[in-house]
Each structure stands twice: as C-alpha cells, then as structure tokens.
Design a protein around this motif. Structure first.
Motif, PDB file in Angstrom:
ATOM      1  N   GLY A   1      29.610  42.153 -52.187  1.00 54.78           N
ATOM      2  CA  GLY A   1      30.491  41.298 -51.396  1.00 54.78           C
ATOM      3  C   GLY A   1      30.426  39.844 -51.823  1.00 54.78           C
ATOM      4  O   GLY A   1      29.669  39.471 -52.724  1.00 54.78           O
ATOM      5  N   GLN A   2      31.241  39.056 -51.178  1.00 55.19           N
ATOM      6  CA  GLN A   2      31.252  37.609 -51.383  1.00 55.19           C
ATOM      7  C   GLN A   2      31.298  36.934 -50.018  1.00 55.19           C
ATOM      8  O   GLN A   2      31.908  37.449 -49.085  1.00 55.19           O
ATOM      9  CB  GLN A   2      32.467  37.177 -52.191  1.00 55.19           C
ATOM     10  CG  GLN A   2      32.468  37.687 -53.602  1.00 55.19           C
ATOM     11  CD  GLN A   2      33.707  37.235 -54.347  1.00 55.19           C
ATOM     12  OE1 GLN A   2      34.791  37.186 -53.804  1.00 55.19           O
ATOM     13  NE2 GLN A   2      33.522  36.894 -55.607  1.00 55.19           N
TER      14      GLN A   2
ATOM     15  N   GLU B   1      33.482  48.580 -40.764  1.00 54.56           N
ATOM     16  CA  GLU B   1      32.709  48.760 -39.533  1.00 54.56           C
ATOM     17  C   GLU B   1      31.285  49.229 -39.861  1.00 54.56           C
ATOM     18  O   GLU B   1      30.330  48.816 -39.208  1.00 54.56           O
ATOM     19  CB  GLU B   1      33.385  49.762 -38.591  1.00 54.56           C
ATOM     20  CG  GLU B   1      34.652  49.245 -37.949  1.00 54.56           C
ATOM     21  CD  GLU B   1      35.901  49.476 -38.797  1.00 54.56           C
ATOM     22  OE1 GLU B   1      35.806  50.112 -39.878  1.00 54.56           O
ATOM     23  OE2 GLU B   1      36.968  49.012 -38.392  1.00 54.56           O
ATOM     24  N   HIS B   2      31.156  50.078 -40.874  1.00 58.00           N
ATOM     25  CA  HIS B   2      29.837  50.569 -41.298  1.00 58.00           C
ATOM     26  C   HIS B   2      28.951  49.403 -41.770  1.00 58.00           C
ATOM     27  O   HIS B   2      27.760  49.349 -41.455  1.00 58.00           O
ATOM     28  CB  HIS B   2      30.005  51.607 -42.423  1.00 58.00           C
ATOM     29  CG  HIS B   2      28.729  51.999 -43.089  1.00 58.00           C
ATOM     30  ND1 HIS B   2      27.772  52.791 -42.479  1.00 58.00           N
ATOM     31  CD2 HIS B   2      28.235  51.702 -44.315  1.00 58.00           C
ATOM     32  CE1 HIS B   2      26.758  52.955 -43.292  1.00 58.00           C
ATOM     33  NE2 HIS B   2      27.002  52.310 -44.423  1.00 58.00           N
ATOM     34  N   ILE B   3      29.536  48.485 -42.514  1.00 56.60           N
ATOM     35  CA  ILE B   3      28.779  47.320 -42.991  1.00 56.60           C
ATOM     36  C   ILE B   3      28.421  46.418 -41.808  1.00 56.60           C
ATOM     37  O   ILE B   3      27.288  45.957 -41.684  1.00 56.60           O
ATOM     38  CB  ILE B   3      29.584  46.533 -44.043  1.00 56.60           C
ATOM     39  CG1 ILE B   3      29.822  47.403 -45.284  1.00 56.60           C
ATOM     40  CG2 ILE B   3      28.867  45.237 -44.426  1.00 56.60           C
ATOM     41  CD1 ILE B   3      30.757  46.779 -46.296  1.00 56.60           C
ATOM     42  N   ALA B   4      29.395  46.162 -40.929  1.00 57.52           N
ATOM     43  CA  ALA B   4      29.174  45.249 -39.793  1.00 57.52           C
ATOM     44  C   ALA B   4      28.071  45.746 -38.867  1.00 57.52           C
ATOM     45  O   ALA B   4      27.346  44.934 -38.272  1.00 57.52           O
ATOM     46  CB  ALA B   4      30.476  45.056 -39.024  1.00 57.52           C
TER      47      ALA B   4
ATOM     48  N   GLU C   1      41.120  42.048 -50.079  1.00 60.81           N
ATOM     49  CA  GLU C   1      39.787  42.512 -49.724  1.00 60.81           C
ATOM     50  C   GLU C   1      39.660  42.776 -48.225  1.00 60.81           C
ATOM     51  O   GLU C   1      40.298  42.122 -47.415  1.00 60.81           O
ATOM     52  CB  GLU C   1      38.726  41.463 -50.090  1.00 60.81           C
ATOM     53  CG  GLU C   1      38.683  41.074 -51.535  1.00 60.81           C
ATOM     54  CD  GLU C   1      39.457  39.804 -51.810  1.00 60.81           C
ATOM     55  OE1 GLU C   1      40.333  39.423 -51.009  1.00 60.81           O
ATOM     56  OE2 GLU C   1      39.182  39.199 -52.849  1.00 60.81           O
ATOM     57  N   GLY C   2      38.769  43.718 -47.897  1.00 57.29           N
ATOM     58  CA  GLY C   2      38.374  43.873 -46.515  1.00 57.29           C
ATOM     59  C   GLY C   2      37.427  42.731 -46.162  1.00 57.29           C
ATOM     60  O   GLY C   2      36.831  42.114 -47.046  1.00 57.29           O
ATOM     61  N   PHE C   3      37.301  42.427 -44.876  1.00 54.20           N
ATOM     62  CA  PHE C   3      36.428  41.311 -44.519  1.00 54.20           C
ATOM     63  C   PHE C   3      35.820  41.491 -43.141  1.00 54.20           C
ATOM     64  O   PHE C   3      36.313  42.236 -42.308  1.00 54.20           O
ATOM     65  CB  PHE C   3      37.170  39.975 -44.598  1.00 54.20           C
ATOM     66  CG  PHE C   3      38.275  39.819 -43.573  1.00 54.20           C
ATOM     67  CD1 PHE C   3      37.999  39.335 -42.301  1.00 54.20           C
ATOM     68  CD2 PHE C   3      39.578  40.151 -43.891  1.00 54.20           C
ATOM     69  CE1 PHE C   3      39.004  39.194 -41.363  1.00 54.20           C
ATOM     70  CE2 PHE C   3      40.592  40.005 -42.970  1.00 54.20           C
ATOM     71  CZ  PHE C   3      40.313  39.526 -41.695  1.00 54.20           C
ATOM     72  N   ILE C   4      34.734  40.747 -42.953  1.00 52.39           N
ATOM     73  CA  ILE C   4      34.093  40.572 -41.655  1.00 52.39           C
ATOM     74  C   ILE C   4      34.110  39.074 -41.389  1.00 52.39           C
ATOM     75  O   ILE C   4      33.709  38.287 -42.233  1.00 52.39           O
ATOM     76  CB  ILE C   4      32.632  41.064 -41.660  1.00 52.39           C
ATOM     77  CG1 ILE C   4      32.559  42.535 -42.090  1.00 52.39           C
ATOM     78  CG2 ILE C   4      31.992  40.855 -40.288  1.00 52.39           C
ATOM     79  CD1 ILE C   4      31.138  43.021 -42.343  1.00 52.39           C
ATOM     80  N   ARG C   5      34.606  38.679 -40.215  1.00 54.10           N
ATOM     81  CA  ARG C   5      34.678  37.253 -39.856  1.00 54.10           C
ATOM     82  C   ARG C   5      33.755  36.973 -38.669  1.00 54.10           C
ATOM     83  O   ARG C   5      33.775  37.684 -37.666  1.00 54.10           O
ATOM     84  CB  ARG C   5      36.108  36.880 -39.472  1.00 54.10           C
ATOM     85  CG  ARG C   5      36.274  35.421 -39.053  1.00 54.10           C
ATOM     86  CD  ARG C   5      37.655  35.135 -38.452  1.00 54.10           C
ATOM     87  NE  ARG C   5      38.731  35.720 -39.199  1.00 54.10           N
ATOM     88  CZ  ARG C   5      39.426  35.097 -40.165  1.00 54.10           C
ATOM     89  NH1 ARG C   5      39.121  33.866 -40.485  1.00 54.10           N
ATOM     90  NH2 ARG C   5      40.420  35.710 -40.776  1.00 54.10           N
ATOM     91  N   TYR C   6      32.946  35.923 -38.822  1.00 56.08           N
ATOM     92  CA  TYR C   6      32.120  35.386 -37.738  1.00 56.08           C
ATOM     93  C   TYR C   6      32.606  33.961 -37.504  1.00 56.08           C
ATOM     94  O   TYR C   6      32.704  33.181 -38.454  1.00 56.08           O
ATOM     95  CB  TYR C   6      30.639  35.378 -38.110  1.00 56.08           C
ATOM     96  CG  TYR C   6      30.107  36.755 -38.420  1.00 56.08           C
ATOM     97  CD1 TYR C   6      29.732  37.614 -37.396  1.00 56.08           C
ATOM     98  CD2 TYR C   6      30.006  37.194 -39.731  1.00 56.08           C
ATOM     99  CE1 TYR C   6      29.253  38.888 -37.681  1.00 56.08           C
ATOM    100  CE2 TYR C   6      29.529  38.467 -40.023  1.00 56.08           C
ATOM    101  CZ  TYR C   6      29.161  39.305 -38.998  1.00 56.08           C
ATOM    102  OH  TYR C   6      28.707  40.557 -39.282  1.00 56.08           O
ATOM    103  N   SER C   7      32.927  33.628 -36.267  1.00 51.63           N
ATOM    104  CA  SER C   7      33.522  32.320 -35.996  1.00 51.63           C
ATOM    105  C   SER C   7      32.805  31.605 -34.857  1.00 51.63           C
ATOM    106  O   SER C   7      32.370  32.226 -33.883  1.00 51.63           O
ATOM    107  CB  SER C   7      34.998  32.501 -35.613  1.00 51.63           C
ATOM    108  OG  SER C   7      35.583  31.261 -35.292  1.00 51.63           O
TER     109      SER C   7
ATOM    110  N   VAL D   1      23.610  43.026 -47.264  1.00 50.22           N
ATOM    111  CA  VAL D   1      24.886  43.755 -47.357  1.00 50.22           C
ATOM    112  C   VAL D   1      25.789  43.153 -48.422  1.00 50.22           C
ATOM    113  O   VAL D   1      26.534  43.872 -49.091  1.00 50.22           O
ATOM    114  CB  VAL D   1      25.626  43.887 -46.004  1.00 50.22           C
ATOM    115  CG1 VAL D   1      24.801  44.652 -44.992  1.00 50.22           C
ATOM    116  CG2 VAL D   1      26.075  42.570 -45.459  1.00 50.22           C
ATOM    117  N   ILE D   2      25.707  41.843 -48.618  1.00 48.74           N
ATOM    118  CA  ILE D   2      26.483  41.216 -49.697  1.00 48.74           C
ATOM    119  C   ILE D   2      26.037  41.793 -51.035  1.00 48.74           C
ATOM    120  O   ILE D   2      26.865  42.162 -51.871  1.00 48.74           O
ATOM    121  CB  ILE D   2      26.325  39.680 -49.670  1.00 48.74           C
ATOM    122  CG1 ILE D   2      27.047  39.080 -48.471  1.00 48.74           C
ATOM    123  CG2 ILE D   2      26.856  39.061 -50.969  1.00 48.74           C
ATOM    124  CD1 ILE D   2      26.734  37.617 -48.232  1.00 48.74           C
TER     125      ILE D   2
END
Length: 134
Positions: A93-94, A21-24, A51-57, A87-88
């Motif tokens: 990140g990847q 959430e901090h990254i997002a 891994e943790g992730f953030i998804r944009y769709s 942030v990557i």
C-alpha cells in the motif's frame, strides 16, 4: 464570510483487488470511509479502476492553527502506527496525509510538528495540502 476550518486525513491506498474491509479490521481505529478497488471509477490514465482506500479523518475544526488539528489526530493514530505500517508493507500500500484548509476571513498558520513528520517518515507517506478560499 465563513470561518477558517482545517482537517487532516490519513489515506491508505491499495492497488490490488483485496477486500479493503479485511485490511481495515487489522487496524484498531475505526475508519471514516472504505472503498474497494472494484467499486471505484476507472482511472483517467488507464483501463483499470482507481485504488481502493481506507480513510481516517480528524473532521473539520474551526481553528487558525494546523497543530490544533494534528495533535488530536496523532493521539488517535499513535496506538495503531505499527499495524498501519505492517498492512502497508504486507499489501503493498501507500500512505498519504491530506490536509484540507478552508480559508475564511483570517488566514491560518500551516506548519508541521516533529511528531507528524516522524509518523509521515515511518509510514513513508506523502503530504498533500488542499486549500479552498471561502
């Protein structure tokens, strides 16, 4: 038979215990989904969580042309590309674009616009295509 639908997603993966959430919050786009590493299942290849992730769709669109889906998604991403890139790099990140194709009666056209490929290169991202015959 169902209609052909296409969707594109950008996933940002982080293999650390940092709060996703901090990254997002640093990226000016509302994510579709967030998952912290501690909340994920164990990896089948190690004793560590996935891994943790953030998804944009983009969400699914009934279309035969991937470009229809990509153009709107790119418009959403463009204002945030620098923040995503930062942030990557900062959090090791990847990035991966996932293209999901649900094939109905008529087969879709899959090609990549120069703009999508430039963004993919900038983010040093992979492209993954998942295809499902309905």
């Amino acid at each position: 038979m169902k209609k052909t639908r296409l969707q594109i997603e950008l996933l940002l993966y982080f293999n650390s215990d940092i709060n996703i959430e901090h990254i997002a919050e640093r990226i000016p786009i509302i994510p579709t989904e967030l998952r912290n590493k501690k909340d994920r299942n164990k990896s089948p290849n190690s004793d560590d969580n996935l891994e943790g992730f953030i998804r944009y769709s983009s969400g699914y669109l009934e279309t035969l042309d991937l470009e229809d889906v990509c153009l709107n998604f790119i418009k959403t991403l463009l204002p945030a590309i620098e923040e995503i890139y930062m942030v990557i790099k900062q959090f090791n990140g990847q990035a991966r674009f996932e293209i999901v194709v649900e094939i109905g009666k008529i087969k879709p056209s899959l090609y990549f616009s120069r703009q999508l490929l430039l963004i993919t290169e900038k983010l040093e991202a992979d492209i993954d295509i998942d295809m499902y015959i309905l």
